[in-house]
Design a protein around this motif. Structure first.
Motif, PDB file in Angstrom:
ATOM      1  N   ARG A   1      52.841  40.438  36.858  1.00  0.00           N
ATOM      2  CA  ARG A   1      52.541  41.818  37.143  1.00  0.00           C
ATOM      3  C   ARG A   1      51.901  41.907  38.629  1.00  0.00           C
ATOM      4  O   ARG A   1      51.294  41.212  38.944  1.00  0.00           O
ATOM      5  N   SER A   2      52.142  43.063  39.027  1.00  0.00           N
ATOM      6  CA  SER A   2      52.001  43.117  40.361  1.00  0.00           C
ATOM      7  C   SER A   2      50.459  43.898  40.861  1.00  0.00           C
ATOM      8  O   SER A   2      49.979  44.371  39.796  1.00  0.00           O
ATOM      9  N   MET A   3      49.938  43.549  42.031  1.00  0.00           N
ATOM     10  CA  MET A   3      48.561  43.945  42.262  1.00  0.00           C
ATOM     11  C   MET A   3      48.895  44.672  43.966  1.00  0.00           C
ATOM     12  O   MET A   3      49.673  44.010  44.577  1.00  0.00           O
ATOM     13  N   LEU A   4      48.037  45.702  43.997  1.00  0.00           N
ATOM     14  CA  LEU A   4      47.841  46.320  45.533  1.00  0.00           C
ATOM     15  C   LEU A   4      46.505  45.887  45.554  1.00  0.00           C
ATOM     16  O   LEU A   4      45.394  46.779  45.017  1.00  0.00           O
ATOM     17  N   ILE A   5      45.893  45.390  46.973  1.00  0.00           N
ATOM     18  CA  ILE A   5      44.723  44.946  47.204  1.00  0.00           C
ATOM     19  C   ILE A   5      44.405  45.543  48.671  1.00  0.00           C
ATOM     20  O   ILE A   5      45.029  45.423  49.501  1.00  0.00           O
ATOM     21  N   THR A   6      43.321  46.220  48.438  1.00  0.00           N
ATOM     22  CA  THR A   6      42.632  46.611  49.835  1.00  0.00           C
ATOM     23  C   THR A   6      41.347  45.899  50.148  1.00  0.00           C
ATOM     24  O   THR A   6      40.632  45.770  49.133  1.00  0.00           O
ATOM     25  N   ALA A   7      41.205  45.695  51.546  1.00  0.00           N
ATOM     26  CA  ALA A   7      39.820  44.959  51.805  1.00  0.00           C
ATOM     27  C   ALA A   7      39.756  45.091  53.262  1.00  0.00           C
ATOM     28  O   ALA A   7      40.658  45.509  54.051  1.00  0.00           O
TER      29      ALA A   7
ATOM     30  N   LEU B   1      45.189  44.544  30.555  1.00  0.00           N
ATOM     31  CA  LEU B   1      45.518  44.963  31.902  1.00  0.00           C
ATOM     32  C   LEU B   1      47.025  44.699  32.096  1.00  0.00           C
ATOM     33  O   LEU B   1      47.625  45.434  32.933  1.00  0.00           O
ATOM     34  N   ASP B   2      47.673  43.914  31.106  1.00  0.00           N
ATOM     35  CA  ASP B   2      49.243  43.713  31.355  1.00  0.00           C
ATOM     36  C   ASP B   2      50.094  44.747  31.091  1.00  0.00           C
ATOM     37  O   ASP B   2      51.147  44.910  31.577  1.00  0.00           O
ATOM     38  N   LYS B   3      49.431  45.856  30.457  1.00  0.00           N
ATOM     39  CA  LYS B   3      50.306  47.358  30.141  1.00  0.00           C
ATOM     40  C   LYS B   3      50.527  47.921  31.498  1.00  0.00           C
ATOM     41  O   LYS B   3      51.464  48.727  31.770  1.00  0.00           O
ATOM     42  N   PHE B   4      50.020  47.432  32.527  1.00  0.00           N
ATOM     43  CA  PHE B   4      49.982  48.198  33.997  1.00  0.00           C
ATOM     44  C   PHE B   4      50.913  47.328  34.894  1.00  0.00           C
ATOM     45  O   PHE B   4      50.625  46.277  35.033  1.00  0.00           O
ATOM     46  N   HIS B   5      52.063  47.940  35.344  1.00  0.00           N
ATOM     47  CA  HIS B   5      52.951  47.575  36.087  1.00  0.00           C
ATOM     48  C   HIS B   5      52.254  47.049  37.357  1.00  0.00           C
ATOM     49  O   HIS B   5      52.487  45.979  38.277  1.00  0.00           O
TER      50      HIS B   5
ATOM     51  N   LEU C   1      47.034  51.403  37.296  1.00  0.00           N
ATOM     52  CA  LEU C   1      45.556  51.351  37.276  1.00  0.00           C
ATOM     53  C   LEU C   1      44.979  51.236  38.625  1.00  0.00           C
ATOM     54  O   LEU C   1      44.962  50.178  39.336  1.00  0.00           O
ATOM     55  N   PHE C   2      44.145  52.161  38.870  1.00  0.00           N
ATOM     56  CA  PHE C   2      43.406  52.300  40.251  1.00  0.00           C
ATOM     57  C   PHE C   2      41.711  51.882  39.905  1.00  0.00           C
ATOM     58  O   PHE C   2      41.301  52.611  39.011  1.00  0.00           O
ATOM     59  N   THR C   3      41.231  50.832  40.499  1.00  0.00           N
ATOM     60  CA  THR C   3      39.838  50.536  40.319  1.00  0.00           C
ATOM     61  C   THR C   3      39.103  49.831  41.550  1.00  0.00           C
ATOM     62  O   THR C   3      39.745  49.078  42.186  1.00  0.00           O
ATOM     63  N   ARG C   4      37.973  50.432  41.674  1.00  0.00           N
ATOM     64  CA  ARG C   4      36.941  49.596  42.550  1.00  0.00           C
ATOM     65  C   ARG C   4      37.080  48.038  42.092  1.00  0.00           C
ATOM     66  O   ARG C   4      36.644  48.010  40.857  1.00  0.00           O
ATOM     67  N   THR C   5      37.061  47.109  42.809  1.00  0.00           N
ATOM     68  CA  THR C   5      37.276  45.628  42.552  1.00  0.00           C
ATOM     69  C   THR C   5      36.021  45.304  41.855  1.00  0.00           C
ATOM     70  O   THR C   5      35.796  44.714  40.811  1.00  0.00           O
ATOM     71  N   THR C   6      34.892  45.849  42.493  1.00  0.00           N
ATOM     72  CA  THR C   6      33.308  45.361  41.703  1.00  0.00           C
ATOM     73  C   THR C   6      33.336  46.057  40.454  1.00  0.00           C
ATOM     74  O   THR C   6      32.778  45.356  39.414  1.00  0.00           O
ATOM     75  N   ASP C   7      33.762  47.238  40.190  1.00  0.00           N
ATOM     76  CA  ASP C   7      33.781  47.813  38.656  1.00  0.00           C
ATOM     77  C   ASP C   7      34.340  46.916  37.610  1.00  0.00           C
ATOM     78  O   ASP C   7      34.030  46.540  36.812  1.00  0.00           O
ATOM     79  N   LEU C   8      35.909  46.501  38.087  1.00  0.00           N
ATOM     80  CA  LEU C   8      36.584  45.750  37.357  1.00  0.00           C
ATOM     81  C   LEU C   8      35.724  44.453  37.096  1.00  0.00           C
ATOM     82  O   LEU C   8      36.045  43.806  35.954  1.00  0.00           O
ATOM     83  N   VAL C   9      35.378  43.985  37.929  1.00  0.00           N
ATOM     84  CA  VAL C   9      34.726  42.303  37.939  1.00  0.00           C
ATOM     85  C   VAL C   9      33.694  42.352  37.128  1.00  0.00           C
ATOM     86  O   VAL C   9      33.564  41.589  36.266  1.00  0.00           O
ATOM     87  N   GLN C  10      32.619  43.566  37.187  1.00  0.00           N
ATOM     88  CA  GLN C  10      31.682  43.651  36.140  1.00  0.00           C
ATOM     89  C   GLN C  10      32.208  43.906  34.741  1.00  0.00           C
ATOM     90  O   GLN C  10      31.510  43.308  33.640  1.00  0.00           O
TER      91      GLN C  10
END
Length: 268
Positions: A200-206, A165-169, A138-147
């Motif tokens: 579950r893994s995350m990929l974070i851009t900042a 969200l656990d269904k996403f590796h 799942l790709f999402t802007r952090t602000t959208d998911l936080v809201q």
């Protein structure tokens, strides 16, 4: 004889519907005709139609996963200009897209750099490659998911939202830096990170390097994040081009990610 054949064909169609084998239902007459002409044994005929069914299931699964992933359109590894980003190894990225070693361990990837450096493109492209290899992303802007998570908390449904969200590796959080330093926002974000801890893994851009994440998280939280999470830096646009992140060896990089905290996995 023709009547019996017609009845059998109609019955077969119903049976294939019941068994949920739409691809076989669609192509078996053509395959059967070819088998009759070429004198295939029964085993070859069955193998041919079942292989076709499995291939169609894989295709439909990838289509579903692409639809739910919400990746950036047109952002692929083929269209990413690796030559313009000398601090990142294409071989390393290709090894990472296999996904099996680091995703199974719940390891994470971090992409740092100034705006316009290709972080979102690369993150989305990695997500696409992983989906094609059978993983859910799942790709999402952090602000959208936080809201969305804040709304879920107000509705007393935060635990359920995190569980979905656990269904996403792999969860790709794009533009972490744009989350304001508001206690409510950073609190749900940190709960998300904690909920996926080593599972579950995350990929974070900042935009900011990790040392400046205090602008996003309250200090106690960032300390906990620094020491409790596993992951590695895939791309740090703030580093000189002569000091690439990670190693040209994907295996070495993933091994580093699996045992480290939020530190640079780099060669010196």
């Amino acid at each position: 004889m023709k009547t019996n054949t017609t009845v059998d064909t109609a019955k077969l169609s119903l049976l294939l519907n019941e068994l949920r084998l739409p691809a076989i239902k669609l192509m078996w007459p053509q395959c059967a005709e070819q088998a009759d002409k070429e004198g295939w044994p029964a085993a070859r005929f069955l193998a041919a139609i079942t292989e076709h069914e499995l291939a169609e299931r894989d295709r439909r699964r990838i289509e579903r996963h692409l639809a739910e992933a919400r990746l950036l359109p047109g952002k692929t590894l083929d269209t990413f200009a690796f030559e313009a980003v000398p601090m990142i190894s294409k071989a390393q990225v290709m090894a990472i897209t296999a996904g099996d070693s680091w995703l199974e361990k719940g390891a994470n990837l971090l992409l740092f750099g100034p705006p316009g450096g290709g972080k979102s493109h690369l993150a989305s492209a990695i997500g696409l490659a992983l989906i094609e290899n059978g993983w859910r992303v799942l790709f999402t802007r952090t602000t959208d998911l936080v809201q969305k998570l804040q709304t879920a908390r107000r509705d007393l449904a935060l635990e359920s939202a995190l569980a979905k969200l656990d269904k996403f590796h792999l969860l790709i959080l794009d533009d972490l830096a744009y989350v304001t330093k508001d206690q409510a926002e950073t609190s749900v974000l940190f709960e998300l990170i904690s909920a996926r801890y080593e599972r579950r893994s995350m990929l974070i851009t900042a935009n900011q390097p990790f040392g400046e994440w205090g602008k996003v998280f309250p200090e106690p939280n960032i300390r906990g994040c620094r020491h409790s999470r596993r992951g590695g830096v895939l791309f740090d646009g703030h580093r000189p081009a002569s000091r690439p992140c990670g190693s040209a060896s994907g295996a070495r990089f993933v091994s580093c990610c699996a045992r480290s905290g939020f530190r640079r996995c780099s060669t010196t």
